[in-house]
Design an enzyme around this catalytic site. Structure first.
Site, PDB file in Angstrom:
ATOM      1  N   SER A 161       0.849  -1.190   0.000  1.00  0.00           N
ATOM      2  CA  SER A 161       0.000   0.000   0.000  1.00  0.00           C
ATOM      3  C   SER A 161       0.882   1.235   0.000  1.00  0.00           C
ATOM      4  CB  SER A 161      -0.895   0.015   1.242  1.00  0.00           C
ATOM      5  OG  SER A 161      -1.576   1.242   1.381  1.00  0.00           O
TER       6      SER A 161
ATOM      7  N   TYR B  96      -1.311  -1.664  10.388  1.00  0.00           N
ATOM      8  CA  TYR B  96      -1.561  -1.763   8.954  1.00  0.00           C
ATOM      9  C   TYR B  96      -0.383  -1.195   8.165  1.00  0.00           C
ATOM     10  CZ  TYR B  96      -3.884  -1.412   4.436  1.00  0.00           C
ATOM     11  OH  TYR B  96      -4.198  -1.550   3.107  1.00  0.00           O
TER      12      TYR B  96
END
Length: 275
Positions: free
Chosen positions: A146, A160
């Site tokens: 990401s 995350y």
């Protein structure tokens, strides 16, 4: 898939294939002639996708319903492929989720599951399938990271961003290890992408307030990822805006970057949807 002197049909295994970027990546590999192994928890969605790719592209599609939060899952997947005599030529580690809310307020079992799915399982599947690819001198691995992996973690995304940063660095190292084996490893780093990810995370309302110009569609992200891994690019950040953001994060004083990230409270305030 047949290229040049290679007359072999290749197979791509995609985790988290039931929705979002994983589904789009499965479609792109199928479009390029790869048979598929579709892995996720939701059997009905996998069956529907298998029928779709078989009808559209004439490829074989196998399904395997399993939860990668189970520490035994990666080995079970590997052993099942051996049992079915399926040789995996491309591996797409896409399965993932976020645990919104302040870290202090979350349940450790949820955070432990995130680490298992997005760190441990990714590394283990690469470790299990990578040696066969190297021995056959052909392999393609996409690890879905990401843009968040290039930025300081925002509130409500404590593990995350850390998990995605791990995936990026691991992918870069694996790409270098296999530089002479024709095994390409790519960390895919999308920014905001239209999918049900934010519905599950519970921050859809906040996400809808963001300008549309920063959003990308899953099919575009998947096609760029496929092109990148075939070309042997270790890292791809999707979209000009996302590349600019990542560049700023590297060049600006870290004190300023942290100050800007401190304003992002979307995930901290999110209310996750019940499973």
């Amino acid at each position: 898939m047949t290229t040049g002197n290679d007359q072999k049909t290749r197979t791509a295994l995609v985790t988290g294939a039931s929705a979002g970027i994983g589904r789009e990546l499965a479609l792109v590999f199928a479009e390029h002639g790869f048979d598929l192994v579709l892995v996720a928890r939701r059997k009905e969605r996998l069956e529907a996708l298998a029928q779709e790719v078989q009808g559209k592209f004439g490829v074989k599609a196998h399904i395997m319903t399993i939860d990668l939060a189970n520490p035994a899952a990666p080995r079970q997947i590997f052993d099942e492929m051996a049992r079915r005599h399926i040789m995996v030529d491309a591996l797409v580690n896409n399965a993932g989720f976020s645990v919104p809310g302040y870290f202090r307020d979350t349940h450790w079992e949820d955070q432990k599951g995130l680490i298992q799915v997005m760190v441990t399982a990714v590394a283990e599947l690469c470790h299990l399938f990578g040696p066969g690819m190297a021995a056959r001198r052909y392999g393609r691995i996409i690890n879905v990271a990401s843009l968040a992996g290039h930025l300081p973690g925002a509130a409500g995304g404590t593990l995350y961003a850390a998990a995605k940063a791990f995936v990026i660095k691991m992918s870069e190292s694996l790409a270098l290890e296999n530089i002479n084996n024709n095994v390409h490893v790519t960390a895919l780093c999308p920014g905001f992408t239209y999918s049900e990810f934010h519905d599950v995370a519970g921050n859809r309302e906040e996400m809808n307030k963001l300008p549309k110009i920063i959003w990308m569609t899953g099919d575009v992200v998947a096609r760029q990822a496929f092109d990148a891994v075939m070309a042997g690019r270790p890292v791809i950040i999707n979209g000009g805006i996302n590349n600019f953001i990542a560049l700023l994060a590297r060049l600006l004083p870290q004190r300023l970057v942290h100050s800007l990230m401190a304003r992002n409270q979307r995930n901290a305030k999110a209310k996750p949807r019940a499973a």
